[in-house]
Design a protein around this motif. Sequence first.
Motif, PDB file in Angstrom:
ATOM      1  N   SER A 166      16.078  16.242 -10.802  1.00 21.80           N
ATOM      2  CA  SER A 166      16.388  17.575 -10.285  1.00 21.80           C
ATOM      3  C   SER A 166      16.166  17.711  -8.782  1.00 21.80           C
ATOM      4  O   SER A 166      16.896  18.445  -8.130  1.00 21.80           O
ATOM      5  CB  SER A 166      15.524  18.628 -10.985  1.00 21.80           C
ATOM      6  N   HIS A 167      15.158  17.021  -8.245  1.00 17.68           N
ATOM      7  CA  HIS A 167      14.778  17.224  -6.850  1.00 17.68           C
ATOM      8  C   HIS A 167      14.451  15.890  -6.182  1.00 17.68           C
ATOM      9  O   HIS A 167      14.114  14.917  -6.850  1.00 17.68           O
ATOM     10  CB  HIS A 167      13.554  18.135  -6.750  1.00 17.68           C
ATOM     11  N   GLY A 168      14.526  15.898  -4.855  1.00 15.82           N
ATOM     12  CA  GLY A 168      14.183  14.723  -4.066  1.00 15.82           C
ATOM     13  C   GLY A 168      12.704  14.677  -3.754  1.00 15.82           C
ATOM     14  O   GLY A 168      11.901  15.423  -4.324  1.00 15.82           O
ATOM     15  N   VAL A 169      12.357  13.810  -2.811  1.00 20.04           N
ATOM     16  CA  VAL A 169      10.958  13.540  -2.520  1.00 20.04           C
ATOM     17  C   VAL A 169      10.703  13.660  -1.018  1.00 20.04           C
ATOM     18  O   VAL A 169      11.501  13.197  -0.208  1.00 20.04           O
ATOM     19  CB  VAL A 169      10.565  12.119  -2.996  1.00 20.04           C
ATOM     20  N   ARG A 170       9.590  14.288  -0.682  1.00 15.09           N
ATOM     21  CA  ARG A 170       9.126  14.361   0.708  1.00 15.09           C
ATOM     22  C   ARG A 170       7.891  13.466   0.825  1.00 15.09           C
ATOM     23  O   ARG A 170       6.936  13.598   0.061  1.00 15.09           O
ATOM     24  CB  ARG A 170       8.763  15.781   1.097  1.00 15.09           C
ATOM     25  N   VAL A 171       7.936  12.541   1.781  1.00 13.27           N
ATOM     26  CA  VAL A 171       6.824  11.647   2.051  1.00 13.27           C
ATOM     27  C   VAL A 171       6.236  12.058   3.392  1.00 13.27           C
ATOM     28  O   VAL A 171       6.952  12.157   4.382  1.00 13.27           O
ATOM     29  CB  VAL A 171       7.279  10.173   2.108  1.00 13.27           C
ATOM     30  N   GLN A 207       1.420  10.318   1.678  1.00  6.80           N
ATOM     31  CA  GLN A 207       1.414  11.076   0.441  1.00  6.80           C
ATOM     32  C   GLN A 207       2.850  11.473   0.150  1.00  6.80           C
ATOM     33  O   GLN A 207       3.664  11.601   1.065  1.00  6.80           O
ATOM     34  CB  GLN A 207       0.554  12.327   0.566  1.00  6.80           C
ATOM     35  N   ALA A 208       3.156  11.692  -1.111  1.00  5.30           N
ATOM     36  CA  ALA A 208       4.507  12.083  -1.489  1.00  5.30           C
ATOM     37  C   ALA A 208       4.440  13.195  -2.520  1.00  5.30           C
ATOM     38  O   ALA A 208       3.469  13.300  -3.276  1.00  5.30           O
ATOM     39  CB  ALA A 208       5.262  10.887  -2.059  1.00  5.30           C
ATOM     40  N   HIS A 209       5.473  14.022  -2.538  1.00  7.99           N
ATOM     41  CA  HIS A 209       5.595  15.041  -3.577  1.00  7.99           C
ATOM     42  C   HIS A 209       7.066  15.363  -3.811  1.00  7.99           C
ATOM     43  O   HIS A 209       7.889  15.213  -2.909  1.00  7.99           O
ATOM     44  CB  HIS A 209       4.794  16.302  -3.248  1.00  7.99           C
ATOM     45  N   VAL A 210       7.368  15.757  -5.041  1.00  7.58           N
ATOM     46  CA  VAL A 210       8.717  16.210  -5.370  1.00  7.58           C
ATOM     47  C   VAL A 210       8.916  17.529  -4.648  1.00  7.58           C
ATOM     48  O   VAL A 210       8.048  18.397  -4.658  1.00  7.58           O
ATOM     49  CB  VAL A 210       8.885  16.361  -6.899  1.00  7.58           C
ATOM     50  N   ARG A 233       0.835  -1.209   0.000  1.00 14.34           N
ATOM     51  CA  ARG A 233       0.000   0.000   0.000  1.00 14.34           C
ATOM     52  C   ARG A 233       0.873   1.264   0.000  1.00 14.34           C
ATOM     53  O   ARG A 233       0.605   2.217  -0.729  1.00 14.34           O
ATOM     54  CB  ARG A 233      -0.917  -0.008   1.212  1.00 14.34           C
ATOM     55  N   PHE A 234       1.915   1.271   0.811  1.00 15.05           N
ATOM     56  CA  PHE A 234       2.826   2.406   0.876  1.00 15.05           C
ATOM     57  C   PHE A 234       3.508   2.597  -0.481  1.00 15.05           C
ATOM     58  O   PHE A 234       3.572   3.712  -1.002  1.00 15.05           O
ATOM     59  CB  PHE A 234       3.874   2.166   1.970  1.00 15.05           C
ATOM     60  N   ILE A 235       4.006   1.503  -1.050  1.00 10.63           N
ATOM     61  CA  ILE A 235       4.703   1.586  -2.340  1.00 10.63           C
ATOM     62  C   ILE A 235       3.775   2.137  -3.418  1.00 10.63           C
ATOM     63  O   ILE A 235       4.178   3.005  -4.206  1.00 10.63           O
ATOM     64  CB  ILE A 235       5.274   0.208  -2.728  1.00 10.63           C
ATOM     65  N   LEU A 236       2.540   1.659  -3.454  1.00 14.00           N
ATOM     66  CA  LEU A 236       1.591   2.159  -4.453  1.00 14.00           C
ATOM     67  C   LEU A 236       1.330   3.649  -4.287  1.00 14.00           C
ATOM     68  O   LEU A 236       1.076   4.357  -5.262  1.00 14.00           O
ATOM     69  CB  LEU A 236       0.276   1.380  -4.360  1.00 14.00           C
ATOM     70  N   ALA A 237       1.399   4.138  -3.060  1.00 17.52           N
ATOM     71  CA  ALA A 237       1.133   5.555  -2.804  1.00 17.52           C
ATOM     72  C   ALA A 237       2.292   6.450  -3.211  1.00 17.52           C
ATOM     73  O   ALA A 237       2.076   7.563  -3.690  1.00 17.52           O
ATOM     74  CB  ALA A 237       0.808   5.766  -1.323  1.00 17.52           C
ATOM     75  N   VAL A 238       3.526   6.001  -3.024  1.00 15.55           N
ATOM     76  CA  VAL A 238       4.658   6.911  -3.222  1.00 15.55           C
ATOM     77  C   VAL A 238       5.502   6.628  -4.466  1.00 15.55           C
ATOM     78  O   VAL A 238       6.191   7.524  -4.951  1.00 15.55           O
ATOM     79  CB  VAL A 238       5.582   6.956  -1.983  1.00 15.55           C
ATOM     80  N   LYS A 239       5.436   5.432  -5.012  1.00 14.81           N
ATOM     81  CA  LYS A 239       6.308   5.099  -6.145  1.00 14.81           C
ATOM     82  C   LYS A 239       6.116   6.009  -7.360  1.00 14.81           C
ATOM     83  O   LYS A 239       7.111   6.392  -7.992  1.00 14.81           O
ATOM     84  CB  LYS A 239       6.141   3.634  -6.538  1.00 14.81           C
ATOM     85  N   PRO A 240       4.887   6.399  -7.722  1.00 13.58           N
ATOM     86  CA  PRO A 240       4.759   7.303  -8.872  1.00 13.58           C
ATOM     87  C   PRO A 240       5.534   8.617  -8.694  1.00 13.58           C
ATOM     88  O   PRO A 240       6.090   9.150  -9.659  1.00 13.58           O
ATOM     89  CB  PRO A 240       3.252   7.559  -8.958  1.00 13.58           C
ATOM     90  N   VAL A 241       5.600   9.116  -7.489  1.00 17.99           N
ATOM     91  CA  VAL A 241       6.337  10.365  -7.248  1.00 17.99           C
ATOM     92  C   VAL A 241       7.844  10.103  -7.302  1.00 17.99           C
ATOM     93  O   VAL A 241       8.601  10.928  -7.817  1.00 17.99           O
ATOM     94  CB  VAL A 241       5.910  11.006  -5.912  1.00 17.99           C
TER      95      VAL A 241
END
Length: 67
Positions: free
Chosen positions: A35-40, A50-53, A18-26
């Motif tokens: 260019s940038h990292g990811v905040r989960v 949730q995750a975002h670049v 479930r976690f992987i499905l939520a954050v892998k697209p980001v």
Amino acid sequence: MSELPASYKEFLADKSERFILAVKPVLQQSAADRSHGVRVTYNAGPTGHQAHVDNSIPFGVVVEDID
């Protein structure tokens, strides 16, 4: 689709499906532009993780935070 860097693969290694499905697209989005990292973030509501670049995080780095 861009290959995930080793640091992202290691981050996902012990996570639930479930976690992987939520954050892998980001993570894939970050890997595509390199260019940038990811905040989960985690929130107690129904969405959970949730995750975002994040342009304040260097590429290849994942920061976990509480929303």
